[in-house]
Scaffold this active site. Structure first.
Site, mmCIF file in Angstrom:
data_model
loop_
_atom_site.group_PDB
_atom_site.id
_atom_site.type_symbol
_atom_site.label_atom_id
_atom_site.label_comp_id
_atom_site.label_asym_id
_atom_site.label_seq_id
_atom_site.Cartn_x
_atom_site.Cartn_y
_atom_site.Cartn_z
ATOM 1 N N GLN A 182 7.219 3.888 3.874
ATOM 2 C CA GLN A 182 5.818 3.470 3.904
ATOM 3 C C GLN A 182 5.630 2.189 4.720
ATOM 4 O OE1 GLN A 182 3.843 5.585 1.500
ATOM 5 N NE2 GLN A 182 2.215 5.046 2.898
ATOM 6 N N LYS A 206 0.858 -1.190 0.000
ATOM 7 C CA LYS A 206 0.000 0.000 0.000
ATOM 8 C C LYS A 206 0.881 1.222 0.000
ATOM 9 C CE LYS A 206 -3.873 2.247 0.324
ATOM 10 N NZ LYS A 206 -3.463 2.952 -0.927
ATOM 11 N N LYS A 221 5.387 1.751 -3.088
ATOM 12 C CA LYS A 221 5.287 3.105 -3.658
ATOM 13 C C LYS A 221 5.535 3.007 -5.152
ATOM 14 C CE LYS A 221 4.692 7.385 -2.196
ATOM 15 N NZ LYS A 221 3.992 7.853 -0.971
ATOM 16 N N THR A 245 -4.405 13.575 5.272
ATOM 17 C CA THR A 245 -2.990 13.701 5.648
ATOM 18 C C THR A 245 -2.772 14.989 6.435
ATOM 19 O OG1 THR A 245 -2.468 12.537 3.610
ATOM 20 C CG2 THR A 245 -0.638 13.555 4.786
ATOM 21 N N GLY A 266 -2.717 8.364 -4.237
ATOM 22 C CA GLY A 266 -2.020 9.553 -4.730
ATOM 23 C C GLY A 266 -0.785 9.887 -3.916
ATOM 24 N N ASP A 267 -0.007 10.794 -4.452
ATOM 25 C CA ASP A 267 1.124 11.432 -3.755
ATOM 26 C C ASP A 267 1.367 12.718 -4.563
ATOM 27 O OD1 ASP A 267 3.334 10.728 -1.561
ATOM 28 O OD2 ASP A 267 4.405 11.647 -3.219
ATOM 29 N N LYS A 286 5.469 3.337 8.391
ATOM 30 C CA LYS A 286 4.301 4.211 8.571
ATOM 31 C C LYS A 286 3.027 3.372 8.605
ATOM 32 C CE LYS A 286 4.086 7.490 5.532
ATOM 33 N NZ LYS A 286 3.763 8.466 4.455
ATOM 34 N N ASN A 327 -2.066 19.232 -1.698
ATOM 35 C CA ASN A 327 -3.098 18.548 -0.912
ATOM 36 C C ASN A 327 -2.794 18.569 0.586
ATOM 37 O OD1 ASN A 327 -3.666 15.618 0.413
ATOM 38 N ND2 ASN A 327 -5.431 16.350 -0.737
ATOM 39 N N SER A 345 -6.851 5.857 3.802
ATOM 40 C CA SER A 345 -6.915 4.923 2.671
ATOM 41 C C SER A 345 -7.305 3.539 3.165
ATOM 42 C CB SER A 345 -5.554 4.839 1.961
ATOM 43 O OG SER A 345 -5.356 5.930 1.099
#
Ligand code: NDP
Ligand code: 2IT
Length: 448
Positions: free
Chosen positions: A114, A93, A129, A213, A168-169, A117, A244, A380
């Site tokens: 990630q 993810k 990622k 976020t 997204g990123d 996290k 964002n 998410s």
């Protein structure tokens, strides 16, 4: 640089040897390894099982060609990536980043972060990622669509609800997720909502994911301030970036009675002592998709400084929310000197190792990204839950879940730091707590 336990130094040297010329990946690995010394002392079996070496090696890396045609008919060729780093706790993810600076080292640093996290969220998600060196700036809507479609024509082979779930990123928001999901649905002929997150609210998206976020990093900052006997109300804040994460950080700060007096983009800084006008910022960035300089042109009393340094603005709480290595040792020293008491990293790895050291030495409450910005991926995870149960939750319920997750992450990280003899050190706490969750699962699985 903090010196490493000799076993960890050997692991680090091997990571450098096997992954040459990937400076950001080396930096992210080093930061985690610097925290793990006290763990090895307590858990020697982790050394024997080579679990650290295994975690540093991605399970799978895919690099692919993304050809597309621009509006003039010319063929363009970009490079696509998906690094499936670790699936010990759940399907891979993590987001997709579209930015010209993207290369394998960036995607690997992000994928590595990630893992820990996602473990900290407490949800069943592994780490990965992806992205591309495609530059969305100045592209038409049709060009964005054609690029996303071409990207998914290849990516669809590697993703799936139980396999790998992108989101997204930088450079990938709701519009891009729509084009990506639409192409996946068409290729597979299945309505597999759980294959991607950040979807629109009318077609499988979760309320609060857009805000998550930024809101999460503010919730995390509020928890850090509580430990200091303080609150966000009445505090002067700065938020770097204006995408964002930055926008919804500003929104939640304003809701909680803090004042945000500066934000930025890669061209410059906007200063607005009256407090950033969020509606105008959203109009400029989300609707018109233009630069923050346009904000200053329209807002009385606001100033724009091309190439300005946002970290020179005196504030009590800072939210680096743009990109990696945007805040260095000198910047950290300036923030400390000007009275900053807390930092919450909305971006991934925005503070350089020198900057982190300066904050820790000055006893600034430093909320490292893998803890402070986990609210996005956590929500998410909540989107995946809603998709799996064919349900939609209310805004209030979803936001309450997000806030509780951020409080739990804060508590876990804080208590882990205390347990390992470094009270108040959120970097050490986050790295150890995230690492142990993944390492323990891997040990249970045998040699995998
Ligand atoms: P956006 O694309 O929405 O916004 C990115 C912002 O950062 C823009 O203001 C952009 O300015 C600035 N920026 C990007 N690259 C650079 C650069 N090389 N130098 C200076 N400024 C730069 O992305 P997000 O807000 O989603 O992401 C921001 C950060 O938060 C990233 O580090 C991302 O990895 C992280 N993050 C995002 C999550 C999410 O859910 N979206 C979750 C957790 C972390 P410009 O327009 O000039 O490029
Ligand atoms: O860095 C991140 O955590 C994100 N870009 C969000 C990832 C996700 O899967 O929601």
């Amino acid at each position: 640089m903090v010196s490493l336990d000799e076993r960890l130094e050997a692991v680090f040297q091997e990571v450098i040897r096997r992954n040459p010329a990937e400076a950001e990946f080396h930096q992210a690995v080093r930061e985690v390894l610097e925290s793990l010394g006290p763990v090895l002392a307590k858990r020697p079996e982790l050394v024997e099982c080579k679990v650290i070496e295994r975690i540093c090696e991605p399970e799978r890396q895919v690099i692919f060609r993304v050809p597309w045609q621009d509006d003039t008919g010319e063929i363009q060729v970009n490079r696509g990536f998906r690094v499936q780093f670790n699936s010990a706790l759940g399907p891979y993810k993590g987001g997709l980043r579209f930015h010209p600076s993207v290369y394998l080292g960036i995607i690997k640093f992000l994928g590595f972060e990630q893992i820990f996290k996602n473990a900290l969220t407490g949800l069943p998600i592994g780490g990965g990622k992806g992205g591309s060196d495609f530059d969305p700036k100045g592209k038409s809507d049709n060009e964005i669509m054609r690029f996303c479609q071409s990207f998914m024509v290849e990516l669809h082979r590697y993703v799936g609800e139980y396999q790998d779930v992108p989101a997204g990123d930088i450079g990938v928001g709701g519009r891009e997720i729509g084009y990506l999901f639409g192409m996946y649905k068409r290729i597979t002929n299945q309505y597999e909502s759980g294959v991607i997150t950040g979807k629109g609210l009318g077609w499988g998206g979760s309320r609060v994911r857009t805000e998550a976020t930024g809101y999460g990093s503010v919730f995390f900052a509020a928890e850090m301030l509580k430990v200091l006997g303080q609150e966000l109300e009445g505090k002067t804040c700065i938020v770097s970036g204006s995408g964002n994460v930055a926008i919804y950080t500003i929104q939640k700060l304003e809701q909680l009675g803090a004042k945000v007096i500066a934000c930025s983009d890669s061209d410059g800084v906007v200063y607005d002592d009256a407090g950033i006008d969020l509606e105008l910022l959203k109009q400029v960035k989300e609707v018109e998709r233009t630069r923050v300089s346009a904000y200053a042109e329209r807002k009385k009393g606001a100033r724009y400084v091309p190439d300005g340094n946002i970290w020179e603005v005196p504030c009590q709480v800072a939210f680096p929310s743009a990109t990696q290595n945007e805040l260095n040792g000198k910047d950290a020293a300036a923030l400390v000197k000007n009275g900053c008491i807390a930092v919450a990293e909305g971006a991934n790895m925005p503070t350089t190792p020198d900057g982190i050291r300066a904050f820790l030495e000055a006893r600034v409450a430093f909320g490292v990204g893998k803890a402070a910005n986990a609210g996005g991926v956590a929500t998410s995870g909540l989107e995946m839950q809603q998709n799996a149960s064919r349900d939609y939750w209310t805004f209030e319920h979803t936001e309450a879940r997000l806030q509780q997750i951020m409080r739990d992450i804060h508590r876990t990280v804080y208590e882990t730091a205390e347990e390992y003899g470094a009270p108040g050190n959120y970097v050490l706490g986050a790295n150890i707590a995230g690492f142990l969750r993944v390492a323990d699962a891997m040990l249970a699985f045998g040699v995998v």
